[in-house]
Design a protein around this motif. Structure first.
Motif, PDB file in Angstrom:
ATOM      1  N   ASP A  16     -61.465  -8.811 -38.592  1.00  0.00           N
ATOM      2  CA  ASP A  16     -61.363  -8.592 -40.034  1.00  0.00           C
ATOM      3  C   ASP A  16     -62.183  -7.357 -40.391  1.00  0.00           C
ATOM      4  O   ASP A  16     -63.371  -7.288 -40.074  1.00  0.00           O
ATOM      5  CB  ASP A  16     -61.907  -9.793 -40.818  1.00  0.00           C
ATOM      6  N   ASN A  17     -61.548  -6.396 -41.067  1.00  0.00           N
ATOM      7  CA  ASN A  17     -62.249  -5.206 -41.547  1.00  0.00           C
ATOM      8  C   ASN A  17     -62.456  -5.367 -43.047  1.00  0.00           C
ATOM      9  O   ASN A  17     -61.534  -5.194 -43.829  1.00  0.00           O
ATOM     10  CB  ASN A  17     -61.444  -3.937 -41.239  1.00  0.00           C
ATOM     11  N   ARG A  18     -63.668  -5.727 -43.416  1.00  0.00           N
ATOM     12  CA  ARG A  18     -63.974  -5.967 -44.826  1.00  0.00           C
ATOM     13  C   ARG A  18     -64.528  -4.683 -45.452  1.00  0.00           C
ATOM     14  O   ARG A  18     -65.478  -4.092 -44.917  1.00  0.00           O
ATOM     15  CB  ARG A  18     -64.987  -7.090 -44.954  1.00  0.00           C
ATOM     16  N   PRO A  19     -63.964  -4.271 -46.562  1.00  0.00           N
ATOM     17  CA  PRO A  19     -64.436  -3.043 -47.215  1.00  0.00           C
ATOM     18  C   PRO A  19     -65.941  -3.111 -47.511  1.00  0.00           C
ATOM     19  O   PRO A  19     -66.452  -4.119 -47.974  1.00  0.00           O
ATOM     20  CB  PRO A  19     -63.634  -2.979 -48.519  1.00  0.00           C
ATOM     21  N   LEU A  20     -66.622  -2.037 -47.204  1.00  0.00           N
ATOM     22  CA  LEU A  20     -68.057  -1.866 -47.409  1.00  0.00           C
ATOM     23  C   LEU A  20     -68.933  -2.766 -46.532  1.00  0.00           C
ATOM     24  O   LEU A  20     -70.144  -2.672 -46.578  1.00  0.00           O
ATOM     25  CB  LEU A  20     -68.437  -2.079 -48.886  1.00  0.00           C
ATOM     26  N   GLU A  21     -68.335  -3.645 -45.747  1.00  0.00           N
ATOM     27  CA  GLU A  21     -69.110  -4.520 -44.861  1.00  0.00           C
ATOM     28  C   GLU A  21     -68.974  -4.110 -43.398  1.00  0.00           C
ATOM     29  O   GLU A  21     -69.944  -4.097 -42.667  1.00  0.00           O
ATOM     30  CB  GLU A  21     -68.663  -5.976 -45.009  1.00  0.00           C
ATOM     31  N   GLY A  22     -67.766  -3.861 -42.971  1.00  0.00           N
ATOM     32  CA  GLY A  22     -67.520  -3.545 -41.573  1.00  0.00           C
ATOM     33  C   GLY A  22     -66.622  -4.586 -40.922  1.00  0.00           C
ATOM     34  O   GLY A  22     -65.923  -5.336 -41.596  1.00  0.00           O
TER      35      GLY A  22
END
Length: 197
Positions: A156-162
């Motif tokens: 999972d590529n979460r915006p602003l998290e990684g």
């Protein structure tokens, strides 16, 4: 002179890699053709139930064949998960991964096989999906060759998290539709390598 150096290099490489490659061997023997080789007391195939796991002690250790089989399944869970992740990923996840995710996966597998009406006809697939596929392994019934549960890991590529690794499983009872969460592990803001890399 170049040919001489090549020959030395080949010999050195052969010596350095000696023992690293072990060819696969077929360990199944044909007992019917080797009746004379069997002892007079008779280690007959009929004496063994399908529940027994070959080459594992049972009564001598005080453990039942059921618990030995569950232990073998748990070892397969760990081995297949590490195979799926590959050395580049598993080296970075080792502490948290062992403490949380593998233990939870082992618990789920143990619960699944003990809830089923079984005589321990369960196995774990040995082919995780490479590249970007999610499949780690499946728990399946050896008699019918049908999956009981499928264990996956998703990126999972979460915006602003990684990037996060989401470990979950699917069950046969809901036609493998519902996600049953196991846990998540943070990777990094950088893209992780492919599975099994």
């Amino acid at each position: 002179m170049k040919l001489w150096i090549r020959k030395i290099a080949v010999v050195l490489v052969a010596i350095m890699t000696l023992g690293m490659y072990v060819p696969q061997m077929d360990i199944h023997t044909n007992a019917e053709n080797n009746k004379d080789a069997l002892s007079s007391k008779g280690d007959h195939l009929e004496d063994f139930s399908p529940k027994m796991v070959e080459d594992r002690p049972t009564e001598a250790t005080g453990l039942s064949t059921d618990s030995l089989h569950i232990d073998a399944l748990k070892k397969d869970v760990k081995a297949q998960t590490y195979t799926k992740l590959g050395p580049r990923i598993s080296e970075r996840l080792d502490d948290q991964f062992l403490a949380v995710i593998i233990k939870e996966m082992e618990t789920v597998v143990e619960t699944l096989v003990t809830e089923e009406d079984h005589d321990f006809y369960f196995g774990i697939t040995q082919q995780p999906t490479e590249g970007f596929g999610e499949k780690i392994f499946s728990v399946y019934d050896l008699r019918t060759n049908e999956d009981i549960a499928r264990f996956d890991v998703r990126r999972d590529n979460r915006p602003l998290e990684g990037y996060w690794f989401n470990f979950h499983y699917h069950l046969q009872e809901d036609n493998f539709v519902k996600h049953h969460e196991i846990g998540e592990i943070f990777w990094d803001k950088n893209t992780p390598p492919k599975w099994m890399a």
